[in-house]
Structure formats: structure tokens, C-alpha cells
Motif scaffolding. Sequence first.
Motif, PDB file in Angstrom:
ATOM      1  N   LYS A 173     -16.802  -6.462 -27.386  1.00 44.12           N
ATOM      2  CA  LYS A 173     -15.992  -7.777 -27.130  1.00 44.12           C
ATOM      3  C   LYS A 173     -16.533  -8.862 -28.243  1.00 44.12           C
ATOM      4  O   LYS A 173     -15.694  -9.531 -28.851  1.00 44.12           O
ATOM      5  N   HIS A 174     -17.928  -8.742 -28.172  1.00 41.76           N
ATOM      6  CA  HIS A 174     -18.586  -9.679 -28.991  1.00 41.76           C
ATOM      7  C   HIS A 174     -18.326  -9.428 -30.305  1.00 41.76           C
ATOM      8  O   HIS A 174     -18.162 -10.166 -31.018  1.00 41.76           O
ATOM      9  N   ASN A 183     -15.007 -10.179 -31.200  1.00 42.33           N
ATOM     10  CA  ASN A 183     -14.793 -11.886 -31.410  1.00 42.33           C
ATOM     11  C   ASN A 183     -15.435 -12.216 -32.715  1.00 42.33           C
ATOM     12  O   ASN A 183     -15.082 -13.166 -33.375  1.00 42.33           O
TER      13      ASN A 183
END
Lengths: 120, 748
Positions: free
Chosen positions: B123-124, B127
Amino acid sequence: MSKRILIADDEENIRTLYKIELEESGYIVDLASNGKEAVEKAKEKLPDLIILDIKMPVMDGIEALHMIRQLPNGKDVPIILFTAYGEYQQDFTTWASDAYIIKSHDMTELKTKIEELLNK
Amino acid sequence: MNLEIITKFLKEFHKDYSLSNKIQALSNLFSSINIEIAYLIINKKPFEIHRIKDSNSKLQLNSAEINISNHEIQLPTGENSITIYNNPIKDEYNTYGWLLIGPSKIDSELEKIIQAELTCFLKHTINQTFLKKAHQLETICLLSERVSSFYDLKHLLDIVTEYVTKALNAKGAVIRLVNKNKQLLEVMSEYGLENVNIRRYGIKLGDGVSGEVWKSKMPKLVIPDTKESEQLLSSKLRIKSLICVPLIFENDVTGTLSVYEKLSERPFDEEDKIFLEVIAGLVSPLIAYTEALEREQSLRKQISKNLENLHIITEINKIIMQPRKIDELIFLILTALTFGKDIGFNRAGLFMYNAQTGTFQGMIGVGCNDETEIQIWEKLPDMTTKEWLEIIDKNKIKNESTFNNTIKQLRFDISDFPLIIQILRSGSVYVSKKDEKDIIKEKLNIEEYAIVPLLGKEDLLGMLYVDNKFTKKPIDENYISLLQTFASQAALAIENSKLYSEITNTNELLKTAKQELIVKEKLATVGEMLTILAHEIRNPLTAIGGFANIISKKSENLTIKELAEKIYIHASKMDDMFKEFLLLAKHSTLQYSINDLNEIVVECIKNFDYVDSKNISFIFNSNESLKVDIDKNMIKVVLNNLLKNAIQAMPKGGKITIETKKEDSYAVLTIEDEGHGIPSDVLPNIFDPFYTTKFNGFGIGLSISYKIIKQHNGIIYAENKNGGAKFTVKLPLSIKEEVKDEQKNSYS
């Protein structure tokens, strides 16, 4: 014996003047008022010397000169052409004249010339 | 579940944020829990498939075999005997990837931990990718803004290199533009590459990465661990990766944009390449536009410079185009080249071209003589060339340059510099080449010079020479364009001046001819009038004078005698006048004969003996006999006239000085009196038949004299000297007599 001179000029004054002057110098002077008269007088009796004005009525001096030259003994008579102006100077010898003189009240030149021609 | 294993895994997993670290941690974990096959598929386009562990070579995953539908991964089935378990990595919003493991399942608790950790990590990462994209978009936005309000191309390119370096987290970037004249790529802007040995000199088409991109018009991406990368690493560049994109405008490559070396772990990828292409697309038209703009500006500058030059030339023109003598004009032209702040060459010279002999002859040189003069010149008041020219023109300043003598002694043959002649004929300025010797350099001992042709309507008129011998100021573009314009004007002025002289001469001739015609006409009229007048007046006048003479001789009365004499004298005077008129009007040819002029003079003086009483003395100076072919009587008329005038000018007596001498091919006679001279308003027309009659004292005699002397091809003129009048008569010396003399000499 005095020499005979025939003068032809249409101006009466000039004729008179020359007559007085030349008679004073001892010449016998005959007068003519134009060329034709001069030729007739020369034919009658040839003078010792002839003075012809160039511009004259009836017959001018040049023509008269030619005619006189054709007379018997006419070739030998001394002829002086004279005129009031000098534009004919270059031609006078071709006309078979003996001298060419510009008219002047001063007679010295004319008288000298006449003497010269008559004593030849 | 062994807590120790989990703790170790988490420790390793959180060591840093790089993907390789995470994979290593997973790999270690799976080794300890009997997992033979493990793949991490990251849900990106295209997928990234990372091999974590694969002891069984039977399974070779590649993106083609993976089918993802509804965020679920379908693995290929069939021959594969190995069981693979699919563990999606997702939260309630997104699926971030899949973890494939086999042959056995892992402990559900451990599975949860791994899933949570991977979810968090992916997710990081994703992102981060979004952030990066946002950053790139921001960059594009910012650039577009700058681009729409930019002025200076260099400045804009500096912004671009800085932005793309930052946006791609690279070491640095460089923009190279194609130099169209040299056909080379040249560095225009670079950022962050101070310590990188990129090629900063011109790159040829097809040479190196940039040259290749220029040639192919295709972007180029070099990533680490490839052959190309190794080549880069072993080259002077010492970098592993780069992206290079072409800057294309209207199908022409205007330059390249290169970004070097990713600073972060992740190497350059396709997306970065696309990003750069977007930037390139943004910048390219601007480069083209700016180039056009700069061209226009330089053109505008050139135009304004030309206008300025034109102004100078126009000002100078006003002076040089005035009709004037050609040498005066040339001096002014050369002065314009050397004086003043506008042009200000050290020296200038003019050579005229003689087409018949094919030579250039030095005519005039102006300019300073040495360094000290330059200093003096520089201290002169600051004036424009036009102002200088006006001063010089007004004060008729003379040329005192020693360079004048140098130039005058120079003469070049066309064959001395055939190439230069070709250039001159084309109308171009020739500036000497630095390392080439030529005859002009040699003769004038000069390092740099320029020559400009003066082209007339038909051929070369000549050339202007200029140099900066003392200040050594280079002769640059500006000078050349000025010279070019100047030369064409100068040529025009010289041609004009030539025409002007011709016109002046023709006018002069016409004037003389006209005057002669007038005199002739007058004479013709006078002649006609006099022919009539002579006929009408001289006959009676002769009679008047003749009769008066007879009266004066015969009369006894003294008064009558005296008066008749007066009539006779006045009639004589009138008659003399008529004789003179007759001479003037007569068109008789002259009767030439060779005479000694001195003898004629003596004869004439004798005629004036009678004037002794008037206190008139004659002084006759003569050194040598002067043989002249003349009409003696006519020349006598002239002398008599002149002597008569001199006597009349001195009613109270005085000295008349007569001198004769040889001068060239003329016998020169002068008669000077001590009278009051000739009134200045009469002097110019003294020989005019109508004019002189107005001046009491000189009759028609002078006109006749003039006519006679002219007919003899001689010269007569009058002047005032020492208060009195002086008449000069020049008659051509007899050539015949001279020949005779020569023959005599050669026989003796």
C-alpha cells in the motif's frame, strides 16, 4: 608732254576732287561717270593711265577693266582699281589690274602709285 | 507457531523499506518453514513478479500465464502437480497483489501477519508511486506555467533540467540542442552533473547514446545489469542507468534530454521514460519557437544596426553627394572612413582601377601616421562623421597624412591577387585572412585590412582600403556591413562627380562656344552694316576731306586755311575709324611670311616718334630674335592699336615698357603703361566690339587686334599691373624657321 589720265567714278564729288588734285600735279584728266562711259572714252582715245571705281551703275569697274583690256593696246595701259571699302584686296591681281587703292582724301598714296606706273 | 521465527522475520522485514529487503526477509522465513515455492505478484501494470523462492524448476511463472479477474488470480492448471496456494494481499478497498506459496499452506496466524505486513508495505509503495506521479504531474504543470511565460531559453532549460532531476529522483539531467550550422549536439543546460564526466563537447549524429537518439528519433532507456549499462559503467560516465529522449518539433530533432542515474533503489522504468517524453513534448516547440524568436531578434538587431548605419551614411551622403571636384570628393570619402566616432578606421586609401591596363593605382591615402596621433585623435571633441566632414569641407582642410605618399606609390596588377578581384567583382567586402600572406599585407606591412570594391554602372571603378594599424581593432561584421553600404554610396558619388566634371567641362565649352558665336554674330552684323555705311559715307567723306585739303592749300585767308585744315583733320579721324571698321568686318585671308617680331616692334615705335612732345618714352627690352609666321601688316595694326591705347592712357606723359621673350612655343610680347589701368567692369569685355565702344578711350581697335591675334592662333589678354594696364600678346613661334635652324645646326 603731260600724261593723260581717265578717271571713272559715279560720285561727282570724287571725280571733281581727283580732277583738281591730279591736274594740280600736272596731268590731263578725263572723267567718266560709269564703266560704260569709261570704255567708250578709252576706245576713242586710249589714255596713259586709267583709274576705275569698282562699284558703279550701268557697268562696274571690273567689267570695264575686262573690256578695256580687249581694246587694241588695251593690255599695256596701266589700270588702278579703287574702292571705298577694302574687301576685294585679295583678288585684285586676278582682275589683271596694276594696282588697287582704297579711296581716301589723302592723295599721297594714289599719286605715288600713278608716278610709279607711268615711269615704268 | 514459533514466536522466534516470527520475531526474526518481522525484524528482517522492517530493516528498511526496499522491496529487495522485504523479499529477502520472506525468503529467509520460507526457508525455515518448509515452503518450496513462493512468488510475490504486485498488482501493477504490468505486473511485477518477484521470485522469492523456487526450488522446483517446474514452475516458471510469467505474466502471460497469470490471469487476473475480479482481483482474483487464476493460476495455470493441468500438468502441474504442485499445489500452489494463492494469498491475495488486500484490504477492504484494494487488492495490492498476491503471494503464491506451495506446496503446503502456511500457518494461518503467520499468514495473517505476512498478509498484514505485505499489505502495509505494498500500500505504501503504491501510494509512493501515486505520489511520484503526482509529483511528476506537478512538475509538468509547473513547467507548462513557466513555459507559457518564459523569455530566456537558457533559463527555461535550466528549470527543466532541475525539475526533471528532482521529479525522477535522479543524479542529474542535461539538455543538448542541435547546432544546425555545425550539425552537432551541444550542451545547453545541465543540472547536478558537476562530478559526472558527461560529453560536453559537440556530439555527432549517431555518436553515443544522445547521438543515437538524435539519429533514431526514439527515446532510449538504459537500466542496470544490462550490457549497455555495463558499457556505460566502464566508460568515462561511470553510471549504471540513464534515459535519453529526443526533443522533436515538426519531425525535426532539435535536441535531446538525458537524465542520469536513479538515486533511489528503484531503477528508471518505462514510466519515467514516458514522463520524460511528455516533458520533451512540452519543451520542444518552445525551443523551436525561441530559436525563431532569437533569430528574429538578432535580425531586428541587425536591422536596427543597418538603420543606424544607413543614418550615418545618409548624413555623410548629404555632404559627399554635393557636386564637387573628384579629388575633393575622394578626400572627403576617405576622411569619412577615418574620422569621427561612427566609422573611425585608422587609415583609408583609394585605388582607382584602370580597365585597359588591368591595374589598381593608389590615388589618395588618409589617416593617422603613428600611435601618438591616434591618442590625439581620441582626445578630439566627440563629433559625428557628418560634423567632421562639414568642418573639413568648409575649411578646405588639406591632406597631410604620410600614408598619402605611401598609397600614391602603390600600383597593383590584377594578377597580383586574382582571387580578391573575383570577390571584389561580386561586390563583397574582402577582409584579409589571418594566416594568409598576400601582396597588400606585404606592401603595406599590415596584419589585418579590408578592401571594398567601388562598383560603377559598368565595371569596377576602384577599391577602398581600410585598416586599424595602430588600434588593432578587429574588422568585424558591423564594419563590413557599414563598409558595404558606404562603398556603394561612394561609388555612386564618384560616378556622379565624374559626370559632374564632364558636365562642367561641357558647359564650359558650350559657354565659350556661345560667346564666340555671339562675337561672330555681332561681327557679321557689324560687317554688313559697315559695308553699307562705307559705301554711303566714305565717298562723301573722302570728298569732304579732299576739298578741305584743297581749300587749306589754296586759300590766302589764314582763318579759312586753319578751319579747312581742321575739317581735313576731323575727316581724317573719321576716315581712320572707317578703315578700322573695315578691317574688323573684312573676311580676308592673311598673307603669312616669316618675320622677326622685334623688328616689327621697332618699326611701330618709330611711327610714334611724333609723340615725343607728349613726354612719352618707350622702353623696349628684348633678348633674342623671335621668328613668327605672320601677316606683318596685320600684326602692325595690332601693335599700333596697343601703343595708341597706352599713349592715350597717359595724357600727361609717362613710360611705355615693351618686352618680348620666348615662352614654350610662343613669342610673348607685353606692353605696360603707367596710366590708371582698365576699369574692372570693362576688363572682362575689353575685346568685345560692342562693349568696348562704351568705354571711352579704347576704340574698336582692341576688337580688331583680338580678331587678328586669334587668326594667327595666338593669345591676347589685358590685365592691370602696378596701377597701369598691361597687354600681353602671344604668337606661335615659327616652326619652319626652327626647322631651318635645326638643319643649319646639323650641317655645321
